[in-house]
Design a protein around this motif. Structure first.
Motif, PDB file in Angstrom:
ATOM      1  N   PRO A  53       1.979  -5.583   8.585  1.00 26.32           N
ATOM      2  CA  PRO A  53       2.694  -4.372   9.004  1.00 26.32           C
ATOM      3  C   PRO A  53       3.736  -3.931   7.978  1.00 26.32           C
ATOM      4  O   PRO A  53       4.147  -2.785   7.958  1.00 26.32           O
ATOM      5  N   ARG A  54       4.148  -4.870   7.087  1.00 24.54           N
ATOM      6  CA  ARG A  54       5.183  -4.521   6.094  1.00 24.54           C
ATOM      7  C   ARG A  54       4.585  -3.897   4.847  1.00 24.54           C
ATOM      8  O   ARG A  54       5.314  -3.433   3.974  1.00 24.54           O
ATOM      9  N   ALA A  55       3.247  -3.897   4.760  1.00 29.39           N
ATOM     10  CA  ALA A  55       2.619  -3.482   3.506  1.00 29.39           C
ATOM     11  C   ALA A  55       2.739  -1.982   3.239  1.00 29.39           C
ATOM     12  O   ALA A  55       2.926  -1.557   2.106  1.00 29.39           O
ATOM     13  N   VAL A  56       2.647  -1.173   4.297  1.00 29.64           N
ATOM     14  CA  VAL A  56       2.537   0.277   4.063  1.00 29.64           C
ATOM     15  C   VAL A  56       3.911   0.893   3.816  1.00 29.64           C
ATOM     16  O   VAL A  56       4.842   0.672   4.584  1.00 29.64           O
ATOM     17  N   SER A  57       4.031   1.664   2.727  1.00 34.10           N
ATOM     18  CA  SER A  57       5.290   2.358   2.440  1.00 34.10           C
ATOM     19  C   SER A  57       4.959   3.641   1.701  1.00 34.10           C
ATOM     20  O   SER A  57       3.797   3.932   1.448  1.00 34.10           O
ATOM     21  N   THR A  58       6.001   4.407   1.356  1.00 34.07           N
ATOM     22  CA  THR A  58       5.723   5.679   0.698  1.00 34.07           C
ATOM     23  C   THR A  58       6.515   5.791  -0.591  1.00 34.07           C
ATOM     24  O   THR A  58       7.501   5.073  -0.790  1.00 34.07           O
ATOM     25  N   ALA A  59       6.059   6.705  -1.434  1.00 35.31           N
ATOM     26  CA  ALA A  59       6.817   7.045  -2.632  1.00 35.31           C
ATOM     27  C   ALA A  59       7.284   8.474  -2.464  1.00 35.31           C
ATOM     28  O   ALA A  59       6.789   9.201  -1.609  1.00 35.31           O
ATOM     29  N   PHE A  60       8.248   8.892  -3.280  1.00 40.56           N
ATOM     30  CA  PHE A  60       8.677  10.282  -3.205  1.00 40.56           C
ATOM     31  C   PHE A  60       8.871  10.821  -4.615  1.00 40.56           C
ATOM     32  O   PHE A  60       9.535  10.209  -5.446  1.00 40.56           O
ATOM     33  N   GLY A  61       8.241  11.958  -4.877  1.00 36.35           N
ATOM     34  CA  GLY A  61       8.420  12.632  -6.159  1.00 36.35           C
ATOM     35  C   GLY A  61       8.612  14.108  -5.899  1.00 36.35           C
ATOM     36  O   GLY A  61       8.474  14.578  -4.776  1.00 36.35           O
ATOM     37  N   SER A  62       8.955  14.844  -6.951  1.00 33.49           N
ATOM     38  CA  SER A  62       9.114  16.288  -6.771  1.00 33.49           C
ATOM     39  C   SER A  62       8.636  16.952  -8.055  1.00 33.49           C
ATOM     40  O   SER A  62       8.196  16.283  -8.986  1.00 33.49           O
ATOM     41  N   ARG A  63       8.755  18.268  -8.121  1.00 35.48           N
ATOM     42  CA  ARG A  63       8.335  18.947  -9.353  1.00 35.48           C
ATOM     43  C   ARG A  63       9.249  18.564 -10.518  1.00 35.48           C
ATOM     44  O   ARG A  63       8.785  18.369 -11.635  1.00 35.48           O
ATOM     45  N   VAL A  64      10.570  18.467 -10.264  1.00 37.18           N
ATOM     46  CA  VAL A  64      11.490  18.246 -11.388  1.00 37.18           C
ATOM     47  C   VAL A  64      11.494  16.798 -11.845  1.00 37.18           C
ATOM     48  O   VAL A  64      11.834  16.493 -12.980  1.00 37.18           O
ATOM     49  N   ASN A  65      11.107  15.899 -10.931  1.00 40.34           N
ATOM     50  CA  ASN A  65      11.080  14.484 -11.301  1.00 40.34           C
ATOM     51  C   ASN A  65       9.918  13.857 -10.532  1.00 40.34           C
ATOM     52  O   ASN A  65       9.955  13.800  -9.302  1.00 40.34           O
ATOM     53  N   LEU A  66       8.880  13.429 -11.254  1.00 39.20           N
ATOM     54  CA  LEU A  66       7.631  13.070 -10.596  1.00 39.20           C
ATOM     55  C   LEU A  66       7.760  11.839  -9.702  1.00 39.20           C
ATOM     56  O   LEU A  66       6.939  11.625  -8.826  1.00 39.20           O
ATOM     57  N   ALA A  67       8.779  10.992  -9.942  1.00 41.85           N
ATOM     58  CA  ALA A  67       8.917   9.796  -9.095  1.00 41.85           C
ATOM     59  C   ALA A  67      10.382   9.411  -8.975  1.00 41.85           C
ATOM     60  O   ALA A  67      10.977   8.941  -9.925  1.00 41.85           O
ATOM     61  N   LEU A  68      10.939   9.635  -7.770  1.00 44.31           N
ATOM     62  CA  LEU A  68      12.328   9.200  -7.534  1.00 44.31           C
ATOM     63  C   LEU A  68      12.345   7.835  -6.860  1.00 44.31           C
ATOM     64  O   LEU A  68      13.197   7.010  -7.153  1.00 44.31           O
TER      65      LEU A  68
ATOM     66  N   CYS B  14       0.895  -1.156   0.000  1.00 48.15           N
ATOM     67  CA  CYS B  14       0.000   0.000   0.000  1.00 48.15           C
ATOM     68  C   CYS B  14       0.931   1.203   0.000  1.00 48.15           C
ATOM     69  O   CYS B  14       1.602   1.475   0.999  1.00 48.15           O
ATOM     70  N   VAL B  15       1.017   1.888  -1.130  1.00 51.09           N
ATOM     71  CA  VAL B  15       2.020   2.946  -1.289  1.00 51.09           C
ATOM     72  C   VAL B  15       1.343   4.306  -1.190  1.00 51.09           C
ATOM     73  O   VAL B  15       0.354   4.566  -1.877  1.00 51.09           O
ATOM     74  N   VAL B  16       1.888   5.149  -0.311  1.00 49.99           N
ATOM     75  CA  VAL B  16       1.378   6.520  -0.203  1.00 49.99           C
ATOM     76  C   VAL B  16       2.171   7.389  -1.166  1.00 49.99           C
ATOM     77  O   VAL B  16       3.395   7.449  -1.097  1.00 49.99           O
TER      78      VAL B  16
ATOM     79  N   MET C 116       9.925   4.505  -4.994  1.00 49.57           N
ATOM     80  CA  MET C 116       8.646   3.861  -4.704  1.00 49.57           C
ATOM     81  C   MET C 116       8.978   2.465  -4.212  1.00 49.57           C
ATOM     82  O   MET C 116       9.808   1.780  -4.794  1.00 49.57           O
ATOM     83  N   GLN C 117       8.330   2.073  -3.108  1.00 47.92           N
ATOM     84  CA  GLN C 117       8.631   0.761  -2.561  1.00 47.92           C
ATOM     85  C   GLN C 117       8.084  -0.282  -3.532  1.00 47.92           C
ATOM     86  O   GLN C 117       6.885  -0.341  -3.750  1.00 47.92           O
ATOM     87  N   GLY C 118       8.947  -1.070  -4.112  1.00 49.78           N
ATOM     88  CA  GLY C 118       8.454  -2.059  -5.076  1.00 49.78           C
ATOM     89  C   GLY C 118       8.335  -3.422  -4.439  1.00 49.78           C
ATOM     90  O   GLY C 118       8.182  -3.555  -3.229  1.00 49.78           O
TER      91      GLY C 118
END
Length: 1572
Positions: A1306-1321, A1279-1281, A1323-1325
């Motif tokens: 409990p291991r399912a939840v993780s986050t992704a991180f993006g920014s304006r210059v790069n939409l996705a740096l 479950c990726v935020v 993501m927990q795969g």
């Protein structure tokens, strides 16, 4: 000052040089203004004939025979004539507190003089802003004045009013006046530019209108006190950015002239902030001595000892001995023996007379009755409870006595009954309710004393709170109790042969007296039989009691002097006691004086309060005669403020026969019993002298006779000599009990057979109090004998007279100086509080904040006091305490009448009040915090070091300065082999066509509604056909050229996806925009308009309902609807195919524009090329293992960033099925997302923080119900935020914990991180290791350093990794200033190199430099050829112990926060989220908070979810927590309704919008507090 203008020509040269040096010091800020004036006048005094005095001289003090000292106001306005004024007002004495222990006309006069001084340097306090609806005071009749409160129109205060009105009228004008002053005082333009120069380097100062206009503007804003109402239904949507800058680098339009809606920023809010800044520029009291600065640890500024601090100089004190305790032949062997003797020989002699509520005698108990009833009770207790074999009570058991004060007869019988039965009585207060103030502590007392049985009267038992089935309620914290009624009719007459056992007094405990500590704990002081007897003997000798005398007792018989004199010593001497209960005193304050007159009483036992009340209630009564009194014992004579009550009482009643020498103040303590008492003087002998002490000396614990500054003197009367048979020392109050010097204040310790023996049941605490052996300067014990600490602070004066200046429990230690709470109360009350607060309803205590004690004053405000009055009173109290005690107040709070917790006798329960303050349960109606002026120990602001690439940073291979370079790389993207695939992958439009041919019936999208029902699905072919229809419509109606921008305005759904591909097919560039909110067009439509204007859209694709809104009347109110580009509605398009489908010539061409409003309120659009789009989709496909047979669920907003990519692009590329849940649907049905996961057995789902928060808050309590419905989340693997911020660890953890019961791993939840210059740096795969969590030190983080600490370390901040780096992405950590790479675990800006970075900002101005800086920048050394994009976020990379999919050690990326968001304060870098986390945690009613800075002031906005009466509770809590945890002083605290803090679609706070709304006065706050 007069000397500023004088001619210096006659002054010697060396003095002129010194003056020049002083001027230089002042200009460089090395000396405060006050210090400068002082030194300058010292240098010039010899050369000036007469400097005109600036300070108001003290008004003359005239002593008239009938009155105590009173200030004569001024020559022009003579005081009211002494005889008539008091009389004319006596008729209306209010029922308010007459507790005037603290009244001192002398003191009042000092306070007024001090305030008059302040006239010169006025404080420009901004008034807080309060919403009119909040705190509507209930009508006056509901707020009866508190019962102990004051006869406030008392004589002294009336006399004072005339005096004060003149002095204070000059000294303090209304806040409007201050606001004017502060505006005229500083030329507006300079102040505006100087205040901004720190916080906002980008703003150019604007030319300002002339001061006069500003003045008028400010006034307009001030008078218009009701702010515009902008609390619309949904303010949590993108507000239009007030600052219409497009990108980070652009200078923001000047915020000085106008904000969003053209409201001049010189509005009410900014004026107040300007005022606050002006106030804060005044120098603080302690000189800013050199601070310690340690690079790694901030150290609290250590106050350098002041060389002028007074130090004790006397010799070491010699213990003081009381007179020997005389031996009288007929003294009884035990106290019970006295009662037996009088009961037998003097049965008819009266022992106790009790008054009814009107003050008339109710009944008289004779010694015979007292003896026979006590005997019956003793017999009943021992023989009639339980059985012979198993009696309930055995000798030595403890028994609670629960009797109201109005029934002393029952208490006497119970007390002596227990003594005769040899059980131990524990008298306590009657509990009035389950939650009674302090009832829990009484429970602690009963528990520690092992009490299981309570004696009470029938009437009292009936009045106790009961449960519904009639049993007595179990009081909070009490052990289980058995209740026994002791009325005579229930007692059994003892049998003929039964006699009570009366042994000679020994060391067994006789009774236990309760005592409350400063912290509120109630402990029992055990008094042994021998101590009880000895104490009675000592009192008899000291007070010279004779058999058969009459004594009037106004005190509580359960404890203290009331018990010792009125119950025990009186029986020993066969005295007739007349008891005047508190309730009678309230109804008829003169009753005790009348009793003395009627019974010709020889002794009266009172408190200062009773003296004052009698004086207030006294009429010219012919029949009052007090000449019979030989001793008027003042039980609280040790209170330094008792002297004025004694004097005033004597002044009034001397005419009625009261002799001056009979007033006998005394000092006592629960542990040592009576410490000292003044013996009655001989007729006509001179009265004892008084000590006039310097307050400043007292605060340093030194006795100095006050000579120079009359303002800060304390007059103290002696409490006589030490008790017979006792030995007294003075020891240092803290540390080892070292003997004090003769001129030093210390704690009085006493050795006597007549004191308490221990705290019952608490051996540990007992040792430190009852077994103290004083030591000398060398630390050696002075002898074998143990002393008992009395808790009283004092000294021994000439002639061995004892003086008490305060109590340990009222001691406030601030910055190494000691202040007495009672002294501060007295000063506060001398500030003419009559109109504002109730006398005697003031609590003063200290709380710890930032390594020091801080003083808090809480008072009850009168219902009819205006806001203005209260605020003025508060600012005067600040000034008075500052002048007289030289100490700053941290907080001043006024609460509504009758709301402070009371002690059983009507005083204020200080510890409970303090606890309420700390817990946020005080509910003040007015509050003023002054952290800026009283917190002077903050660490020195950090000086930024100049940055340059030094030799130490030279890079060797992958090492920077000896550390591994901080970088992290995702796995390889791999090469696409197949030609067919290359075609499919090159452009998304081709991918869709290819899928429509090869797999036409494969369902790509399912859209769900709030009920979880699929309202729309789309197969590959259907999507392709719908896209074609839109392309045809665009070509027909749009008149578009290739590469034109087209705005897509759709609710989240499949229409949006079809329109996107329709644009690609037509060769135009789609721009997705969130549609305006129909209920909130004014807030949301301008953003839409702005994106349309900025993107130069040639056409708008939308639905019919939205098209109607765009053209509606309501829309016209907020934007110009005549200039919309062509609008095409795509609802009912004819079935047409376009002539051809556009294919871009190169993959570098623009695919779409991604617009989003950043959290700092910037609207930025980035350009995404076809190549970047397909690389990004491929990267996500590899990371999440997406292919045609997979199903994923998406609950995100589809308008920008990664949310848009997952919603519109990813499925077409990878072929997996996406189940779409618009986040808005959760508002009508919360469980829809989770139940979808369960129903479709989804393995991978993507959501936003706002969705997760909705589920956590809304469904947290319903997990059982969801489980019963069969909801099961064990299928969810990830479950990726999706976010562009630091992972919200608390939220993800609580989500995991809450739904663990529904099978969520409990291991399912993780986050992704993006920014304006790069939409996705990141993501927990599926392949990488679980995200790791580290703890970093917050102090280091503020210094831009990362220091890893253990979990649970103080000041530690948990950070979670933002997910595994995506394939094809490389991340490096760079110093944002030098642009050089940093080492592992160093904090810097995150730079990214990847084929799917955006290709640049889309702006109206083509700023090439900015594009290059943000999208194509290079390192200053190391790898000059690689191009990087700057994310604008701070973070660090840390190599972990875990292995990644390739078997190498895993590099984890930790995001700390956005650089644009950070606050630079005191030279340190703060992340708003850290301060907000602290603020939100501080009180249950804070739903959300946001912080921002304005002109270097920290502003905290908190949303209040509770009732409005809690609003002001939050101000000190917020100020405290930010000071404690972040070492920052909050400038402004704004309390608003829930939902006011704007939030964007990703759930991020829009702090800049909030700031603009605040400054434009559009928040409609509940309360705004300006901290001083």
């Amino acid at each position: 000052m007069a000397d500023r203008a004088m001619d210096l020509s006659g002054v010697p040269k060396e003095v002129r040089d010194q003056l020049a040096e002083l001027d230089l010091e002042l200009s460089e800020g090395d000396i405060t203004q006050k210090g400068y004036e002082k030194k300058r006048s010292r240098l010039l005094t010899p050369y000036i004939p007469h400097i005109t005095s600036v300070e108001l001289s003290l008004p003359d003090v005239q002593l008239t025979p009938g009155h105590s000292a009173e200030p004569s106001p001024s020559p022009e306005a003579p005081g009211p004539s002494t005889s008539s004024a008091p009389r004319s007002h006596r008729g209306h004495r209010s029922g308010g507190t007459r507790d005037d222990r603290y009244r001192s006309d002398i003191h009042t006069e000092l306070v007024q003089a001090a305030l008059a001084k302040h006239k010169e340097e006025k404080m420009g306090l901004p008034m807080p802003t309060k919403r009119r609806s909040a705190f509507v005071q209930s009508p006056v009749e509901n707020c009866t004045p508190p019962d102990t409160s004051s006869a406030s129109e008392d004589e002294g205060s009336l006399r004072r009013q005339a005096a004060l009105s003149v002095a204070l009228a000059q000294s303090l004008q209304s806040p409007e006046y201050w606001i004017n002053r502060s505006l005229q005082g500083s030329s507006t333009s300079s102040s505006a530019s100087s205040t901004l120069s720190h916080g906002e380097p980008k703003i150019q100062p604007q030319p300002q209108p002339s001061t006069a206009i500003v003045d008028v503007l400010a006034h307009l804003r001030i008078e218009n006190s009701v702010p515009p109402d902008v609390t619309s239904s949904s303010s949590r949507l993108d507000l239009p950015p007030a600052v219409k800058g497009m990108s980070r680098g652009q200078s923001r339009c000047s915020m000085l002239d106008n904000t969003a809606d053209g409201v001049p920023v010189n509005s009410r809010v900014s004026t107040k902030i300007q005022q606050l800044l002006n106030t804060l520029k005044r120098p603080k009291r302690p000189p800013l001595s050199e601070f310690f600065l340690d690079d790694s640890e901030e150290i609290v500024e250590v106050q350098q000892p002041d060389p002028n601090t007074p130090k004790p100089e006397g010799r070491q004190i010699i213990p003081v001995k009381g007179e020997p305790l005389g031996v009288v032949s007929n003294w009884p062997p035990a106290l019970q023996a006295s009662l037996a003797r009088w009961g037998a020989t003097q049965a008819k002699s009266p022992a106790l007379s009790v008054l009814d509520i009107t003050g008339k005698p109710l009944y008289t108990l004779t010694y015979g009755k007292l003896w026979s009833r006590s005997l019956k009770l003793a017999y009943t207790l021992l023989n009639k409870l339980g059985t012979k074999a198993e009696p309930v009570l055995k000798p030595g058991d403890r028994v609670a006595l629960v009797y109201p004060n109005s029934d002393p007869g029952m208490l006497w019988v119970a007390f002596y009954g227990c003594l005769l039965a040899e059980v131990i009585p524990v008298p306590i207060e009657v509990p009035l309710s389950r939650q009674d103030s302090g009832s829990q502590q009484i429970g602690f007392l009963l528990g520690s004393c092992g009490v299981g049985l309570a004696l009470t009267s029938e009437v009292c038992l009936k009045g106790l709170p009961k449960t519904p089935n009639g049993e007595i309620m179990q009081f909070k914290g009490w052990p289980r109790m058995k209740w026994v009624v002791t009325d005579t009719k229930y007692l059994t007459k003892p049998s003929k042969d039964w006699q009570p056992h009366i042994p000679t007094a020994n060391t067994d405990t006789a009774y236990i007296e309760y005592k409350a500590t400063k912290e509120g704990t109630v402990m029992g002081v055990a008094v042994s039989k021998i101590s009880m007897l000895t104490h009675c003997q000592a009192l008899t000798q000291a007070c010279n009691y004779c058999e058969g005398e009459t004594l009037v007792n106004v005190l509580d018989c359960k404890k203290d002097m009331g018990l010792w004199h009125g119950v025990l010593t009186s029986v020993m001497n066969r005295i007739h006691t007349i008891s005047v209960p508190y309730a009678v005193m309230k109804a008829c304050p003169m009753s005790w004086v009348q009793r003395v007159h009627i019974h010709k009483a020889r002794v009266a036992l009172v408190k200062c309060r009773d003296l004052h009340w009698a004086m207030m209630a006294h009429r010219e009564q012919k029949d009052t005669n007090l000449s019979s009194i030989r001793m008027l014992i003042v039980a609280d004579g040790a209170n330094p403020w008792s002297v004025s009550s004694c004097d005033a009482f004597l002044n009034v009643f001397q005419a009625y026969g009261l002799k001056p020498e009979v007033i006998c103040p005394c000092a006592s303590s629960a542990e040592a019993l009576t410490v000292a008492i003044r013996r009655p003087g001989a007729r006509g002998a001179p009265l004892p002298a008084r000590a006039i002490l310097s307050m400043a000396g007292l605060s340093h614990g030194v006795i100095r006779v006050n000579t120079e500054d009359k303002n800060s003197a304390l007059t103290v009367q002696d409490v006589g000599h030490v008790m017979p048979g006792a030995l007294m020392c003075i020891v240092k109050p803290d540390g080892p009990p070292q003997l004090c010097k003769t001129d030093e204040i210390g704690e009085i310790v006493l050795n006597s057979r007549a004191g308490g023996t221990m705290y019952y049941g608490l051996p540990g605490v007992t040792k430190n109090t009852f077994e103290v052996i004083p030591v000398n300067q060398a630390g050696a014990p002075i002898g074998e004998i143990a002393f008992t600490r009395t808790g009283l602070l004092g000294f021994v004066g000439p002639g061995s007279l004892v003086f008490v200046v305060g109590k340990i429990e009222g001691l406030l230690s601030v910055s190494g100086r000691r202040h007495n709470a009672d002294d501060l109360v007295a000063t506060a009350l001398a500030v003419e509080p009559v109109k504002t607060v109730y006398r005697g309803r003031i609590a003063v205590f200290s709380v710890t904040a930032f390594y020091d004690e801080r003083i808090v004053v809480v008072a009850e405000q009168r219902p009819d006091a205006s806001e203005e009055d209260s605020f003025q009173w508060m600012s005067r109290v600040l000034q008075a305490i500052d002048s007289i005690h030289q100490v700053g107040l941290y907080c001043l709070a006024l609460v509504p009448a009758n709301t402070l917790p009371k002690t059983p006798l009507g005083g204020i329960h200080i510890c409970e009040t303090k606890q309420n303050f700390l817990d946020g349960n005080l509910h003040p109606c007015n509050i003023l915090l002054c952290p800026h002026t009283c917190v002077t120990n903050l660490p020195k602001p950090r000086q930024k070091q100049p940055v340059g690439v030094g030799p130490a940073s030279i890079m060797v291979g992958n090492l920077v300065a000896g550390k591994r370079m901080a970088q992290a790389v995702g796995r390889e993207l791999g090469v696409v082999e197949d030609q067919d695939l290359i075609r499919k992958h090159q452009f998304l439009s081709e991918a869709l066509q290819w899928r429509a041919q090869t797999d036409p019936d494969h369902v790509l999208y399912v859209l769900l509604n709030a009920k979880g029902v699929a309202v729309c699905t789309s197969t590959c072919l259907q999507l392709h056909k719908r896209a074609e229809k839109i392309t045809a419509a665009l070509m027909e109606k749009g008149g578009l050229n290739t590469g034109d921008n087209v705005v897509l305005l759709y609710p989240p759904g499949i229409d949006l996806i079809a329109a996107f591909y329709g644009c690609l097919y037509a060769g135009v560039v789609p721009v997705t925009v969130r549609p305006p909110h129909p209920q909130n067009l004014t807030a949301t439509l301008p953003t839409v308009r702005m994106i349309i204007d900025v993107s130069k859209a040639a056409c708008i694709l939308t639905t019919q309902p939205l098209m109607r809104i765009l053209r509606s009347r309501e829309a016209a109110a907020s934007v110009n609807i005549k200039t919309w580009p062509t609008i095409i509605d795509t609802d009912d398009l004819p079935r047409k195919r376009p002539p051809q489908i556009y294919k871009p010539p190169t993959a570098e061409m623009l695919a779409y524009l991604d617009f989003s409003v950043s959290t700092t309120g910037m609207l930025t659009g980035v350009k995404m090329s076809h190549a970047a789009v397909s690389t990004l989709c491929r990267s996500i496909k590899l990371q999440c293992e997406l292919y045609s047979s997979r199903q994923i669920a998406i609950c995100l907003d589809p308008y920008c960033g990664l949310g848009f990519v997952l919603w519109c692009l990813s499925s077409v590329y990878s072929g997996h099925q996406s189940i779409l849940i618009p986040p808005l649907e959760l508002e009508s049905s919360l469980p829809v997302w989770l139940s979808t996961l369960s129903q479709y057995k989804i393995r991978d789902t993507f959501c936003s923080y706002s969705v997760m928060e909705l589920c956590t808050k809304g469904l947290g309590t319903q997990t059982e119900m969801l489980k019963a419905r069969g909801l099961n989340l064990s299928c969810v693997r990830s479950c990726v935020v999706i976010a562009e911020e630091r992972p919200r660890l608390l939220l993800t953890q609580s989500f995991s914990k809450l739904f663990k019961d529904l099978g969520l791993s409990p291991r399912a939840v993780s986050t992704a991180f993006g920014s304006r210059v790069n939409l996705a740096l990141c993501m927990q795969g599926t392949a990488g290791p679980d995200p790791s969590t580290v703890y970093v030190d917050m102090k280091s983080l503020r210094h831009d350093r990362v220091r890893l600490v253990e979990r649970g370390a103080p000041q530690s901040l948990p950070l979670m990794e933002s997910g595994t780096i995506l394939p094809g992405v490389r991340v490096i950590i760079v110093n944002p200033e030098t642009r050089g790479p940093l080492g592992d675990s160093h904090l810097g800006e995150i730079w990214v190199s990847s084929a799917h970075s955006a290709s640049g900002y889309y702006t109206i101005y083509n700023e090439e430099s900015l594009q290059a800086d943000h999208f194509n920048t290079t390192l200053s050394f190391g790898e000059p050829q690689t191009l990087w994009a700057r994310t604008g976020c701070l973070g660090f990379v840390k190599r972990t112990e875990l292995l990644d999919s390739t078997g190498d050690l895993h590099d984890a990326l930790f995001v700390v926060g956005s650089l644009d968001e950070t606050l630079e304060l005191r030279g340190l870098r703060y992340h708003p989220i850290d301060i907000e986390t602290s603020v939100s945690r501080t009180h249950r009613s804070i739903a959300e908070s946001a912080v921002f800075t304005w002109t270097n002031l920290l502003v905290v906005v908190a949303e209040l979810s509770g009732s409005e009466q809690e609003a002001l509770d939050l101000v000190p809590l917020v100020t405290n927590v930010v000071l404690e945890e972040h070492h920052l002083i909050v400038g402004v605290v704004v309390i608003v309704d829930p939902g006011v803090i704007p939030i964007n679609s990703r759930g991020e706070k829009q702090r800049m919008h909030l700031r603009d709304s605040f400054l434009a006065d559009q928040l409609d706050p509940i309360y705004v507090a300006y901290n001083m």
